[in-house]
Scaffold this motif. Structure first.
Motif, short mmCIF file in Angstrom:
data_model
loop_
_atom_site.label_atom_id
_atom_site.label_comp_id
_atom_site.label_asym_id
_atom_site.label_seq_id
_atom_site.Cartn_x
_atom_site.Cartn_y
_atom_site.Cartn_z
N VAL A 11 0.85 -1.18 0.00
CA VAL A 11 0.00 0.00 0.00
C VAL A 11 0.89 1.23 0.00
O VAL A 11 1.86 1.29 0.76
N ARG A 12 0.56 2.19 -0.85
CA ARG A 12 1.32 3.45 -0.89
C ARG A 12 0.37 4.62 -0.74
O ARG A 12 -0.67 4.69 -1.40
N LEU A 13 0.73 5.54 0.16
CA LEU A 13 -0.03 6.77 0.37
C LEU A 13 0.86 7.94 -0.01
O LEU A 13 2.01 8.03 0.45
N ASP A 14 0.34 8.85 -0.83
CA ASP A 14 1.06 10.07 -1.20
C ASP A 14 0.20 11.27 -0.85
O ASP A 14 -1.02 11.25 -1.08
N GLY A 15 0.82 12.32 -0.34
CA GLY A 15 0.04 13.51 -0.06
C GLY A 15 0.74 14.50 0.83
O GLY A 15 1.90 14.31 1.22
N PRO A 16 0.05 15.57 1.16
CA PRO A 16 0.62 16.59 2.05
C PRO A 16 0.76 16.06 3.47
O PRO A 16 0.10 15.08 3.85
N VAL A 17 1.61 16.72 4.24
CA VAL A 17 1.88 16.30 5.61
C VAL A 17 1.49 17.42 6.57
O VAL A 17 1.81 18.59 6.33
N GLU A 18 0.78 17.05 7.63
CA GLU A 18 0.43 18.01 8.65
C GLU A 18 1.09 17.62 9.97
O GLU A 18 1.31 16.44 10.24
N VAL A 19 1.41 18.63 10.78
CA VAL A 19 1.99 18.41 12.09
C VAL A 19 0.86 18.34 13.11
O VAL A 19 -0.03 19.21 13.13
N LEU A 20 0.86 17.31 13.94
CA LEU A 20 -0.16 17.18 14.96
C LEU A 20 0.04 18.24 16.05
O LEU A 20 1.15 18.73 16.26
N ASP A 21 -1.02 18.58 16.74
CA ASP A 21 -0.89 19.59 17.79
C ASP A 21 -0.18 18.99 19.01
O ASP A 21 0.12 17.79 19.06
N ALA A 22 0.06 19.84 20.01
CA ALA A 22 0.85 19.41 21.17
C ALA A 22 0.17 18.28 21.93
O ALA A 22 0.83 17.32 22.37
N ASP A 23 -1.15 18.37 22.11
CA ASP A 23 -1.84 17.32 22.86
C ASP A 23 -1.75 15.97 22.14
O ASP A 23 -1.50 14.93 22.77
N ALA A 24 -1.99 15.97 20.83
CA ALA A 24 -1.92 14.73 20.07
C ALA A 24 -0.49 14.19 20.04
O ALA A 24 -0.28 12.97 20.12
N SER A 25 0.50 15.08 19.94
CA SER A 25 1.90 14.64 19.95
C SER A 25 2.28 14.08 21.31
O SER A 25 3.01 13.09 21.40
N ASP A 26 1.77 14.70 22.39
CA ASP A 26 2.02 14.17 23.74
C ASP A 26 1.47 12.75 23.87
O ASP A 26 2.13 11.86 24.40
N ALA A 27 0.24 12.55 23.38
CA ALA A 27 -0.39 11.23 23.47
C ALA A 27 0.38 10.21 22.64
O ALA A 27 0.57 9.06 23.06
N LEU A 28 0.83 10.63 21.47
CA LEU A 28 1.59 9.72 20.60
C LEU A 28 2.90 9.32 21.26
O LEU A 28 3.28 8.14 21.24
N CYS A 29 3.57 10.27 21.87
CA CYS A 29 4.83 9.97 22.55
C CYS A 29 4.60 9.09 23.77
O CYS A 29 5.37 8.16 24.03
N ALA A 30 3.52 9.34 24.50
CA ALA A 30 3.24 8.56 25.71
C ALA A 30 2.93 7.11 25.38
O ALA A 30 3.13 6.23 26.23
N ASP A 31 2.46 6.83 24.17
CA ASP A 31 2.16 5.45 23.77
C ASP A 31 3.41 4.64 23.44
O ASP A 31 3.34 3.42 23.29
N ARG A 32 4.54 5.32 23.32
CA ARG A 32 5.77 4.60 22.98
C ARG A 32 6.32 3.90 24.23
O ARG A 32 6.10 4.35 25.36
N PRO A 33 7.05 2.79 24.05
CA PRO A 33 7.65 2.10 25.20
C PRO A 33 8.62 3.03 25.93
O PRO A 33 9.21 3.94 25.32
#
Length: 242
Positions: A108-130
């Motif tokens: 599967v290939r996805l092509d397109g523009p990239v958006e930066v997640l906001d601080a809250d979403a980035s915090d949650a993403l980082c917290a999910d990492r080991p």
């Protein structure tokens, strides 16, 4: 052994066909089905993907990343904004993400523009990492020159030993590749691979069409002796086998 792309026997999968006439094209349906197949087959690193970015003047770079999310709404990953990919995305916010499942011979290939997640979403993403991954993120200055690997490991170990939650570094953010196109590729031993390309218009509506397959890997490769002749290396004559 099969001479197919992976060397494995071709798995029996339903053909990836165009949706029925009159139905609204939705790449999410097929993507969910393929992700479920990957889970059933116990595909290793099913969310490992090749992320390709480029500078504004078109100099490309690619690397393997682990996706946090893969849906028709986008491919989500995290990285330092000061890394090469972070700098390239800041200057040229478009990317391509390719996921290949060897065990299923699906891509599967996805092509397109990239958006930066906001601080809250980035915090949650980082917290999910080991915890070890979060420690490594804080300890490492991604893409900086490094002469002492031992000190880097010591710093990461020290962070883990503190036994407190490791916060997201200020320059680490979540990113989402928002697909304007999604292409599904299903391998076939006769090289007539199936390709479906979904395209999203400015109103957010999807269209889909089948594509002729690319040539793929040839069924038989030439012998090395047909590809190059003997050559000299450090005073020794090196000859190809065969």
């Amino acid at each position: 052994m099969s001479d197919f792309l992976t060397g494995d026997a071709m798995p029996l999968l339903p053909a990836a066909d165009l949706p029925p006439a009159g139905s609204a094209p939705d790449p999410g349906v097929l993507l969910v089905a393929w992700l479920r197949k990957a889970e059933e087959r116990a595909v290793r690193e099913a969310l490992a993907a090749t992320l390709a970015t480029a500078t504004p003047d078109g100099i490309p770079s690619s690397r393997t990343v682990r996706l946090a999310e893969l849906t028709a709404d986008g491919a989500v990953f995290g990285t330092s904004s000061s890394s090469r990919k972070g700098r390239e995305l800041a200057a040229n916010p478009r990317a391509s993400v390719t996921v290949y499942w060897r065990e299923l011979v699906l891509q599967v290939r996805l092509d397109g523009p990239v958006e930066v997640l906001d601080a809250d979403a980035s915090d949650a993403l980082c917290a999910d990492r080991p915890p070890a991954a979060r420690a490594a993120t804080v300890a490492s200055r991604q893409d900086d020159a490094l002469d002492d690997f031992d000190s880097l490991h010591r710093r990461a170990d020290e962070l883990l030993a503190e036994g407190v939650p490791i916060a997201r570094p200020a320059d680490w953010w979540g990113y989402r590749v928002v697909p304007s196109t999604i292409e599904f590729w299903q391998g076939s031993p006769d090289r007539l691979h199936r390709r479906l390309r979904y395209e999203r218009d400015t109103a957010g509506h999807w269209s889909v069409r089948g594509l002729s397959p690319d040539q793929g890997i040839p069924a038989s490769l030439p012998k090395l002796s047909q590809m190059y002749s003997s050559f000299e290396l450090d005073g020794l004559t090196v000859s190809p086998p065969g």
